[in-house]
Design a protein around this motif. Structure first.
Motif, PDB file in Angstrom:
ATOM      1  N   GLN A 252      10.401   0.478  24.582  1.00  0.00           N
ATOM      2  CA  GLN A 252      11.362  -0.445  25.155  1.00  0.00           C
ATOM      3  C   GLN A 252      12.183   0.335  26.173  1.00  0.00           C
ATOM      4  O   GLN A 252      12.969   1.209  25.815  1.00  0.00           O
ATOM      5  CB  GLN A 252      12.280  -1.030  24.081  1.00  0.00           C
ATOM      6  N   ALA A 253      11.948   0.057  27.442  1.00  0.00           N
ATOM      7  CA  ALA A 253      12.625   0.770  28.521  1.00  0.00           C
ATOM      8  C   ALA A 253      13.577  -0.186  29.229  1.00  0.00           C
ATOM      9  O   ALA A 253      13.199  -1.287  29.615  1.00  0.00           O
ATOM     10  CB  ALA A 253      11.610   1.318  29.512  1.00  0.00           C
ATOM     11  N   SER A 254      14.800   0.260  29.390  1.00  0.00           N
ATOM     12  CA  SER A 254      15.795  -0.513  30.136  1.00  0.00           C
ATOM     13  C   SER A 254      16.426   0.414  31.173  1.00  0.00           C
ATOM     14  O   SER A 254      16.068   1.580  31.276  1.00  0.00           O
ATOM     15  CB  SER A 254      16.858  -1.079  29.193  1.00  0.00           C
ATOM     16  N   PHE A 255      17.387  -0.108  31.915  1.00  0.00           N
ATOM     17  CA  PHE A 255      18.071   0.719  32.905  1.00  0.00           C
ATOM     18  C   PHE A 255      18.964   1.760  32.237  1.00  0.00           C
ATOM     19  O   PHE A 255      19.281   2.781  32.838  1.00  0.00           O
ATOM     20  CB  PHE A 255      18.906  -0.156  33.841  1.00  0.00           C
ATOM     21  N   ASN A 256      19.362   1.507  31.002  1.00  0.00           N
ATOM     22  CA  ASN A 256      20.313   2.386  30.336  1.00  0.00           C
ATOM     23  C   ASN A 256      19.703   3.329  29.308  1.00  0.00           C
ATOM     24  O   ASN A 256      20.275   4.375  29.031  1.00  0.00           O
ATOM     25  CB  ASN A 256      21.394   1.550  29.642  1.00  0.00           C
ATOM     26  N   ASN A 257      18.578   2.977  28.707  1.00  0.00           N
ATOM     27  CA  ASN A 257      18.023   3.804  27.642  1.00  0.00           C
ATOM     28  C   ASN A 257      16.543   3.502  27.481  1.00  0.00           C
ATOM     29  O   ASN A 257      16.040   2.477  27.957  1.00  0.00           O
ATOM     30  CB  ASN A 257      18.753   3.535  26.320  1.00  0.00           C
TER      31      ASN A 257
END
Length: 74
Positions: A21-26
């Motif tokens: 799970q890749a997001s802009f924050n983590n």
């Protein structure tokens, strides 16, 4: 893969699934068996990345290597 549950039971898991799970924050990487039970997980924050560096591709690569190393060592 050998998995230790409650320091007593050791079972062999022949197949696993890696969820990322890749997001802009983590970035969070989870390894599960084929039934969806979590074997191990890691995130960029637990690997020592701070701030916006947690959302970089290098952080994701480091997290994936870390979680796979933990599963193989078990």
């Amino acid at each position: 893969m050998d998995v230790v549950i409650n320091d007593i039971i050791t079972m062999r898991i022949p197949k696993g699934v890696i969820h990322t799970q890749a997001s802009f924050n983590n970035t969070i990487v989870t390894v599960t068996d084929v039934w969806g039970q979590v074997i191990s997980w890691s995130s960029a924050g637990t690997c020592g990345f701070k701030g916006t560096r947690r959302g970089t591709p290098f952080a994701a690569q480091t997290v994936a290597g870390n979680v796979i190393r933990v599963v193989v060592d078990q």
